[in-house]
Design a protein around this motif. Structure first.
Motif, PDB file in Angstrom:
ATOM      1  N   ASP A  77     -42.509 -27.390  26.576  1.00 59.38           N
ATOM      2  CA  ASP A  77     -41.117 -27.707  26.901  1.00 59.38           C
ATOM      3  C   ASP A  77     -40.707 -29.087  26.391  1.00 59.38           C
ATOM      4  N   ARG A  78     -41.559 -29.724  25.615  1.00 56.70           N
ATOM      5  CA  ARG A  78     -41.268 -31.086  25.157  1.00 56.70           C
ATOM      6  C   ARG A  78     -40.850 -31.098  23.679  1.00 56.70           C
ATOM      7  N   PHE A  79     -39.711 -31.724  23.429  1.00 54.71           N
ATOM      8  CA  PHE A  79     -39.201 -31.880  22.060  1.00 54.71           C
ATOM      9  C   PHE A  79     -38.811 -33.341  21.865  1.00 54.71           C
ATOM     10  N   LYS A  80     -38.999 -33.839  20.651  1.00 49.71           N
ATOM     11  CA  LYS A  80     -38.755 -35.255  20.376  1.00 49.71           C
ATOM     12  C   LYS A  80     -37.272 -35.611  20.413  1.00 49.71           C
ATOM     13  N   SER A  81     -36.420 -34.651  20.080  1.00 48.10           N
ATOM     14  CA  SER A  81     -34.987 -34.925  20.007  1.00 48.10           C
ATOM     15  C   SER A  81     -34.204 -33.635  20.127  1.00 48.10           C
ATOM     16  N   PHE A  82     -32.889 -33.765  20.295  1.00 52.28           N
ATOM     17  CA  PHE A  82     -32.035 -32.588  20.310  1.00 52.28           C
ATOM     18  C   PHE A  82     -32.078 -31.882  18.952  1.00 52.28           C
ATOM     19  N   GLU A  83     -32.174 -32.665  17.898  1.00 53.43           N
ATOM     20  CA  GLU A  83     -32.208 -32.092  16.557  1.00 53.43           C
ATOM     21  C   GLU A  83     -33.439 -31.204  16.385  1.00 53.43           C
ATOM     22  N   GLU A  84     -34.574 -31.664  16.897  1.00 51.97           N
ATOM     23  CA  GLU A  84     -35.796 -30.869  16.795  1.00 51.97           C
ATOM     24  C   GLU A  84     -35.658 -29.580  17.600  1.00 51.97           C
ATOM     25  N   TYR A  85     -35.039 -29.685  18.757  1.00 53.37           N
ATOM     26  CA  TYR A  85     -34.834 -28.489  19.584  1.00 53.37           C
ATOM     27  C   TYR A  85     -33.881 -27.511  18.895  1.00 53.37           C
ATOM     28  N   ASP A  86     -32.826 -28.027  18.292  1.00 54.27           N
ATOM     29  CA  ASP A  86     -31.869 -27.173  17.591  1.00 54.27           C
ATOM     30  C   ASP A  86     -32.535 -26.456  16.415  1.00 54.27           C
ATOM     31  N   ASP A  87     -33.393 -27.170  15.683  1.00 62.17           N
ATOM     32  CA  ASP A  87     -34.101 -26.548  14.558  1.00 62.17           C
ATOM     33  C   ASP A  87     -35.008 -25.425  15.065  1.00 62.17           C
ATOM     34  N   PHE A  88     -35.675 -25.675  16.169  1.00 66.45           N
ATOM     35  CA  PHE A  88     -36.535 -24.650  16.769  1.00 66.45           C
ATOM     36  C   PHE A  88     -35.704 -23.424  17.171  1.00 66.45           C
ATOM     37  N   SER A  89     -34.546 -23.658  17.787  1.00 63.83           N
ATOM     38  CA  SER A  89     -33.677 -22.557  18.217  1.00 63.83           C
ATOM     39  C   SER A  89     -33.190 -21.748  17.028  1.00 63.83           C
ATOM     40  N   LYS A  90     -32.776 -22.437  15.968  1.00 60.70           N
ATOM     41  CA  LYS A  90     -32.299 -21.735  14.776  1.00 60.70           C
ATOM     42  C   LYS A  90     -33.405 -20.884  14.159  1.00 60.70           C
ATOM     43  N   GLY A  91     -34.629 -21.393  14.221  1.00 60.00           N
ATOM     44  CA  GLY A  91     -35.752 -20.672  13.630  1.00 60.00           C
ATOM     45  C   GLY A  91     -36.020 -19.339  14.306  1.00 60.00           C
ATOM     46  N   VAL A 118     -27.704 -23.763  22.811  1.00 60.06           N
ATOM     47  CA  VAL A 118     -28.121 -22.419  22.404  1.00 60.06           C
ATOM     48  C   VAL A 118     -26.899 -21.559  22.072  1.00 60.06           C
ATOM     49  N   GLY A 119     -25.889 -21.603  22.947  1.00 61.64           N
ATOM     50  CA  GLY A 119     -24.681 -20.810  22.723  1.00 61.64           C
ATOM     51  C   GLY A 119     -23.970 -21.204  21.444  1.00 61.64           C
ATOM     52  N   ASN A 120     -23.908 -22.495  21.163  1.00 67.64           N
ATOM     53  CA  ASN A 120     -23.280 -22.979  19.941  1.00 67.64           C
ATOM     54  C   ASN A 120     -24.014 -22.454  18.711  1.00 67.64           C
ATOM     55  N   THR A 121     -25.332 -22.499  18.765  1.00 66.89           N
ATOM     56  CA  THR A 121     -26.143 -22.009  17.648  1.00 66.89           C
ATOM     57  C   THR A 121     -25.931 -20.510  17.440  1.00 66.89           C
ATOM     58  N   MET A 122     -25.889 -19.763  18.524  1.00 74.16           N
ATOM     59  CA  MET A 122     -25.716 -18.314  18.426  1.00 74.16           C
ATOM     60  C   MET A 122     -24.380 -17.959  17.764  1.00 74.16           C
ATOM     61  N   GLN A 123     -23.325 -18.631  18.191  1.00 76.31           N
ATOM     62  CA  GLN A 123     -22.016 -18.346  17.601  1.00 76.31           C
ATOM     63  C   GLN A 123     -21.967 -18.738  16.127  1.00 76.31           C
ATOM     64  N   ASN A 124     -22.570 -19.864  15.785  1.00 73.56           N
ATOM     65  CA  ASN A 124     -22.591 -20.298  14.390  1.00 73.56           C
ATOM     66  C   ASN A 124     -23.364 -19.323  13.505  1.00 73.56           C
ATOM     67  N   MET A 125     -24.329 -18.600  14.089  1.00 74.43           N
ATOM     68  CA  MET A 125     -25.151 -17.668  13.325  1.00 74.43           C
ATOM     69  C   MET A 125     -24.531 -16.277  13.242  1.00 74.43           C
ATOM     70  N   GLY A 126     -23.414 -16.065  13.957  1.00 76.42           N
ATOM     71  CA  GLY A 126     -22.743 -14.782  13.853  1.00 76.42           C
ATOM     72  C   GLY A 126     -22.998 -13.812  14.983  1.00 76.42           C
ATOM     73  N   PHE A 127     -23.826 -14.203  15.959  1.00 76.83           N
ATOM     74  CA  PHE A 127     -23.959 -13.365  17.149  1.00 76.83           C
ATOM     75  C   PHE A 127     -22.595 -13.300  17.840  1.00 76.83           C
ATOM     76  N   TRP A 128     -22.290 -12.157  18.475  1.00 76.78           N
ATOM     77  CA  TRP A 128     -21.015 -12.004  19.160  1.00 76.78           C
ATOM     78  C   TRP A 128     -21.256 -11.979  20.665  1.00 76.78           C
ATOM     79  N   ILE A 129     -20.790 -13.017  21.361  1.00 77.43           N
ATOM     80  CA  ILE A 129     -21.049 -13.132  22.800  1.00 77.43           C
ATOM     81  C   ILE A 129     -20.226 -12.106  23.573  1.00 77.43           C
ATOM     82  N   LEU A 130     -20.914 -11.309  24.386  1.00 79.04           N
ATOM     83  CA  LEU A 130     -20.280 -10.263  25.192  1.00 79.04           C
ATOM     84  C   LEU A 130     -19.995 -10.741  26.608  1.00 79.04           C
ATOM     85  N   ASN A 131     -20.926 -11.464  27.179  1.00 86.11           N
ATOM     86  CA  ASN A 131     -20.770 -11.998  28.542  1.00 86.11           C
ATOM     87  C   ASN A 131     -21.631 -13.233  28.703  1.00 86.11           C
ATOM     88  N   ASP A 132     -21.252 -14.102  29.608  1.00 88.74           N
ATOM     89  CA  ASP A 132     -22.195 -15.081  30.134  1.00 88.74           C
ATOM     90  C   ASP A 132     -22.388 -14.739  31.601  1.00 88.74           C
TER      91      ASP A 132
END
Length: 382
Positions: A77-91, A118-132
């Motif tokens: 659960d440890r990441f050095k920065s938000f950028e590192e976490y975002d890269d992991f999420s995109k991967g 996570v939600g921002n990344t999903m939308q940028n990748m083209g996933f279509w959010i149905l519900n939260d």
């Protein structure tokens, strides 16, 4: 590159993809992204992802009595920065989108620490959010320092592969689960505790963020069908696999920690396979195959001369009809279909005869719609 060379490369990719076999009901050990790459494209019906929350905990937490709070302190659960976490999420999300079938959906759970990223990344990748979905914890951990509101919920994003996906949603089944009322997007479910919590030989919980089975039950019942393939890239102690097995779904679990794998395998092995009968769920009327009322008559489920009655609330003889050999109903010398006659005697322009008409059986009124359902499932008997 020549067109022929491009064709050769594409054929090679297709052949490689075809050789990849789904390891159904297995746990793959290793890094989730690498493991996802080993699976064929467009092969997964539903993904449930419980990724690291990146809680950014700096110090140990203590209760007012100075006892230690066993929170999330693991390295995963440890990441050095938000950028590192975002890269992991995109991967891992890139692979998730590749693996989903065109009609597939994905569920991602998180807290305020990560769910917005996570939600921002999903939308940028083209996933279509149905519900939260708001998972309201009926027994949350208190805020011991008294410096913030008690964090009593987590958010689950439910999304389709893209805007054009013809995704699956078992609306009627969820309505039945909620006592005939539409299921809302706020789910009141307690956190995992008691006998459900997986513990080691010392009585300590094995996984710090084990999710309750009731939560996964709603996720899988609402968005998958018996026999579907469910992927969990962060399998942990196997809650997704346990619920998938109970509901007759196939699962694939990805996990890098052996201690979690051992606990999950033992847990899932102890679950019996469900019988086919118990897996049946209420089907939405719009998805039911059309069945003429006459089919029930010609198959002997309702005999010519049988008397149909209106609902229990309408006991008057006015709301009675006789079934004729051709599947029409006779009321006071007039005749017509089940829909025409139910509308006519009620003075309405239209009426659903399947839900209006009832057949008396063993002293009880049974909607003829129940007989249609049994007929469709092949379980009807005279």
């Amino acid at each position: 590159m020549t067109p022929h060379a491009e064709d050769a490369i594409n054929m090679s990719k297709e052949t490689t993809n075809q050789k990849k076999i789904l390891p159904l009901n297995k746990i793959i050990k290793g890094n989730c992204i690498d493991s996802m790459r080993s699976l064929p494209s467009n092969s997964i019906d539903v993904i449930f992802a419980d990724p690291p929350y990146n809680l950014q905990l700096k110090n140990e937490l203590s209760r007012p009595d100075s006892s230690k709070v066993h929170g999330v302190i693991e390295d995963w659960d440890r990441f050095k920065s938000f950028e590192e976490y975002d890269d992991f999420s995109k991967g891992w999300m890139f692979e998730a989108q590749r693996l989903l079938k065109p009609e597939g959906t994905i569920w991602v759970i998180g807290s305020y620490h990560n769910i917005f990223r996570v939600g921002n990344t999903m939308q940028n990748m083209g996933f279509w959010i149905l519900n939260d979905i708001i998972w309201h914890k009926s027994n949350p951990m208190p805020n011991f320092k008294g410096t913030r509101f008690t964090n009593a919920h987590e958010t689950i994003i439910w999304a389709s592969k893209n805007l054009d996906s013809k995704y699956n949603f078992n609306y009627q089944a969820m309505k039945s689960l909620n006592e005939g009322t539409q299921m809302r997007s706020d789910w009141h479910i307690p956190i995992c505790s008691g006998k459900e919590r997986i513990k080691d030989s010392n009585g300590d919980k094995i996984h710090s963020t084990q999710k309750p089975e009731a939560l996964l039950y709603r996720v899988l019942l609402s968005s998958s069908k018996a026999g579907d393939v469910v992927l969990d890239p962060f399998f942990g102690t196997g809650t997704t696999g346990a619920v998938a097995k109970k509901l007759g779904r196939n699962f694939i679990g990805l996990e890098r920690e052996q201690v979690y794998i051992d606990a999950a395998e033992k847990r899932i092995l102890a679950i019996d396979h469900p019988d086919t009968e118990s897996l049946l769920t209420t089907v939405s009327k719009k998805n039911q195959k059309r069945v003429p009322f006459g089919n029930l008559v010609e198959n002997g489920l309702i005999k010519p001369g049988s008397v149909l009655r209106g609902p229990k609330s309408l006991k008057s003889k006015k709301f009675m009809a006789t079934v004729r050999a051709d599947g029409s109903l006779s009321v006071n010398g007039d005749s017509g279909s089940i829909h025409q006659m139910s509308a006519k005697i009620q003075g309405k322009e239209s009426s659903n005869g399947w839900t209006f008409w009832h057949l008396e059986k063993e002293g009880k009124l049974q909607p003829i719609d129940d007989l249609r359902t049994k007929f469709l499932s092949g379980r009807a008997s005279n």
